[in-house]
Design an enzyme around this catalytic site. Structure first.
Site, PDB file in Angstrom:
ATOM      1  N   CYS A  59      -0.851  16.483 -19.338  1.00  0.00           N
ATOM      2  CA  CYS A  59      -2.273  16.792 -19.121  1.00  0.00           C
ATOM      3  C   CYS A  59      -2.494  18.171 -18.525  1.00  0.00           C
ATOM      4  O   CYS A  59      -3.638  18.637 -18.443  1.00  0.00           O
ATOM      5  CB  CYS A  59      -2.913  15.735 -18.215  1.00  0.00           C
ATOM      6  N   CYS A  69      11.881  14.349 -15.031  1.00  0.00           N
ATOM      7  CA  CYS A  69      12.794  13.577 -15.867  1.00  0.00           C
ATOM      8  C   CYS A  69      14.217  14.075 -15.613  1.00  0.00           C
ATOM      9  O   CYS A  69      14.468  15.284 -15.605  1.00  0.00           O
ATOM     10  CB  CYS A  69      12.437  13.731 -17.345  1.00  0.00           C
ATOM     11  N   CYS A  77       3.008  13.663 -14.134  1.00  0.00           N
ATOM     12  CA  CYS A  77       2.321  13.006 -13.021  1.00  0.00           C
ATOM     13  C   CYS A  77       2.550  11.507 -13.092  1.00  0.00           C
ATOM     14  O   CYS A  77       2.674  10.925 -14.173  1.00  0.00           O
ATOM     15  CB  CYS A  77       0.834  13.336 -13.035  1.00  0.00           C
ATOM     16  N   HIS A  92      14.323   8.239 -22.786  1.00  0.00           N
ATOM     17  CA  HIS A  92      15.039   8.617 -21.566  1.00  0.00           C
ATOM     18  C   HIS A  92      14.915   7.495 -20.541  1.00  0.00           C
ATOM     19  O   HIS A  92      13.977   6.682 -20.581  1.00  0.00           O
ATOM     20  CB  HIS A  92      14.498   9.926 -21.014  1.00  0.00           C
ATOM     21  N   CYS A 179       0.815  -0.149  33.906  1.00  0.00           N
ATOM     22  CA  CYS A 179       0.711   0.397  32.545  1.00  0.00           C
ATOM     23  C   CYS A 179       0.987   1.896  32.543  1.00  0.00           C
ATOM     24  O   CYS A 179       1.468   2.442  31.541  1.00  0.00           O
ATOM     25  CB  CYS A 179      -0.666   0.102  31.955  1.00  0.00           C
ATOM     26  N   HIS A 455      -7.115   1.811  31.607  1.00  0.00           N
ATOM     27  CA  HIS A 455      -5.873   1.207  31.124  1.00  0.00           C
ATOM     28  C   HIS A 455      -5.169   2.221  30.222  1.00  0.00           C
ATOM     29  O   HIS A 455      -5.796   2.899  29.412  1.00  0.00           O
ATOM     30  CB  HIS A 455      -6.169  -0.075  30.354  1.00  0.00           C
TER      31      HIS A 455
END
Length: 541
Positions: A59, A69, A77, A92, A179, A455
């Site tokens: 495209c 590949c 894509c 392939h 904490c 906290h």
């Protein structure tokens, strides 16, 4: 696009033939190395070379994440199935994601895994990065990576060893408004340099000669617990008791400031590290967090510059402008750093020029970072104390944006000098490779609520995944959620650490000193024993 790796007979049969294996792995290494080089050229504008974005062979769309590949030169894509259509039409079998190295088999119609492919991908990435990165001191190529292959002695030692789980995600119990300590410990546990140090047995609590109140021993125990088989929340009771005994201001069950706790814990680890010194210390804390700030005071009358260098373990950043007003609109970490390093006018009585010999009526002070540490810790000044009375303090809830990766070059002393010299409007150039200045986010501490009833929670990165830690609760999260949180402290680690073969770690020096001392003690004991034997013989005569 999430696929589970499955066993593929097609790749197995292909890799059994040496010629086919060489062709496939060579093609994979080529496309992966090409992607690494393209990424570096785009990321480093000063060294940009003309490398065109690849386009889909079907495209023509420009691809940020192309699939190649492995049987021909086709690139396509994934989203539009063009690469899979190519494999089907041409007969392939395999294609690869050039970014992750994942291989897709058209016969299995799935992504596959093979350790030889994984090794080829890692080798290609490391080799390409080695060619890009230059050595900081000698301007030589980066030291080549050599995989560890155990020899006969090491293999024999590993036979009886117990495999350690690498989960590293364990909640910490809240022991009564602790904490603030839990978030600091989680950020230290997920610090890659501290993790490698303590998991590498550089400090062994069972062999330590400090009898009590050793914070390094507590860190060693903490890492052993976090990386154990037990997944239930862990209560750092002994760590808390050691912290109380070492820092009286943190003792008790009142809520404390996480930043004050962080600095206190760093000092305690430093003081109990083997071979720690007060000057030029290269213990694990100073090797990890220590940098240098440079203060340049310039006299406006004669132009004389007085420079002062001070050590730093972290950088505290204002959320307000120089005038004291809260920044309207969007505030960022980079903007805070620019305010931190911009020149500041000094009062008439604040500076006396050594060159003029008189009190200067005009002077400016500018801070810059002279030496960047391997790990940068930033604190945003969210708690404002207008008077000495802590009850009058208030919290600044201004949002702050911070990036996942950070380039600290514009805020360094050398870069600022280069910018002042080259004031012609050209893009600033920074000495040395760009890897010297690049940092990646690995932990964030958040404060929720107000100053008296708040906290602490935190986010931390484990491998490539992000997790949220809320005391004993650990939940899977994402980088996007972390970046949207209200940060109180941020921690960044250098993407490429500086290799310094001429620096010997303090624990190695201490180990060598102790070995020499033990030999001397053995000689003294042997001499004393021989003297006793001689005295006994003389007594019998």
């Amino acid at each position: 696009m999430v696929h589970e790796a499955v066993e593929c007979t097609h790749i197995g049969s292909l890799l059994e033939e040496q010629e086919s294996e060489d062709a496939l792995l060579t093609k994979l290494k080529t496309v992966v190395a090409w992607n690494v080089n393209r990424y570096q050229s785009v990321k480093n504008p000063a060294k940009r070379r003309k490398i065109a974005f690849p386009a889909c062979g079907t495209c023509g769309l420009s691809l940020s994440r192309p699939f190649s590949c492995l049987n021909c030169s086709y690139i396509g894509c994934w989203s539009e199935d063009h690469v899979s259509s190519h494999l089907s039409d041409e007969g392939h079998t395999f294609c690869a994601d050039v970014k992750s190295g994942s291989v897709f088999c058209s016969e299995c119609d799935d992504f596959i895994y093979d350790p030889r492919i994984d090794d080829a991908y890692v080798t290609a990435v490391i080799t390409a990065e080695e060619r890009q990165t230059k050595f900081q001191v000698a301007k030589k190529p980066r030291e080549s990576f050599k995989p560890w292959i155990p020899n006969a002695k090491e293999a024999a030692a590993l036979e009886g060893a117990t495999a350690t789980p690498c989960q590293g995600r364990r909640g910490l119990l809240n022991l009564g408004q602790t904490c603030f300590l839990n978030v600091v410990l989680q950020c230290l546990v997920h610090n890659p340099l501290l993790r490698n140090y303590f998991l590498g047995d550089k400090h062994n609590s069972k062999q330590c000669k400090i009898e009590e109140n050793c914070t390094c021993c507590e860190m060693d125990k903490l890492f052993s617990e976090i990386y154990s088989d037990d997944t239930s929340p862990y209560g750092p009771i002994t760590f808390l008791a050691t912290t109380w005994r070492a820092s009286a201001e943190l003792s008790g069950y009142a809520q404390q400031d996480a930043h004050e706790c962080f600095i206190s814990v760093l000092n305690q680890i430093h003081s109990t590290s083997r071979g720690s010194t007060n000057v030029s210390c290269n213990c694990i804390i100073h090797s990890t967090f220590a940098g240098q700030l440079q203060s340049d005071v310039k006299c406006e009358r004669c132009g004389n510059v007085t420079s002062t260098v001070d050590p730093m373990l972290d950088i505290s950043l204002e959320l307000k402008a120089k005038g004291g007003e809260i920044i309207s609109g969007e505030n960022t970490l980079a903007a805070c750093l620019r305010r931190f390093t911009q020149p500041e006018k000094l009062g008439a009585k604040d500076y006396s020029c050594d060159k003029c010999g008189k009190v200067s009526h005009g002077a400016s002070k500018r801070l810059s970072i002279r030496k960047l540490p391997p790990v940068l810790s930033f604190q945003f000044k969210r708690f404002e104390h207008k008077t000495a009375d802590k009850s009058s303090a208030r919290k600044i809830d201004a949002p702050i944006r911070f990036p996942s990766s950070l380039n600290m070059a514009p805020f360094t002393t050398v870069a600022m000098r280069e910018t002042e010299k080259d004031s012609g409007g050209a893009a600033p150039s920074y000495p040395g490779p760009d890897a010297m200045y690049e940092y990646d986010l690995f932990a964030v501490i958040n404060h929720e609520g107000q100053i008296n009833n708040g906290h602490y929670t935190n986010f931390a990165r484990f491998q490539d995944e992000w997790y949220r830690f809320d005391d004993d609760k650990v939940t899977h999260s994402s980088l996007g959620t972390c970046l949207k949180s209200a940060a109180y402290m941020c921690f960044y680690v250098k993407r490429h650490l500086d290799y310094k073969p001429y620096v010997t770690p303090s624990y190695v020096l201490m180990r060598e000193t102790e070995a020499v001392r033990e030999k001397e003690l053995e000689k003294e004991k042997e001499a004393a024993r021989m003297k006793e034997v001689e005295d006994a013989l003389l007594a019998t005569v």
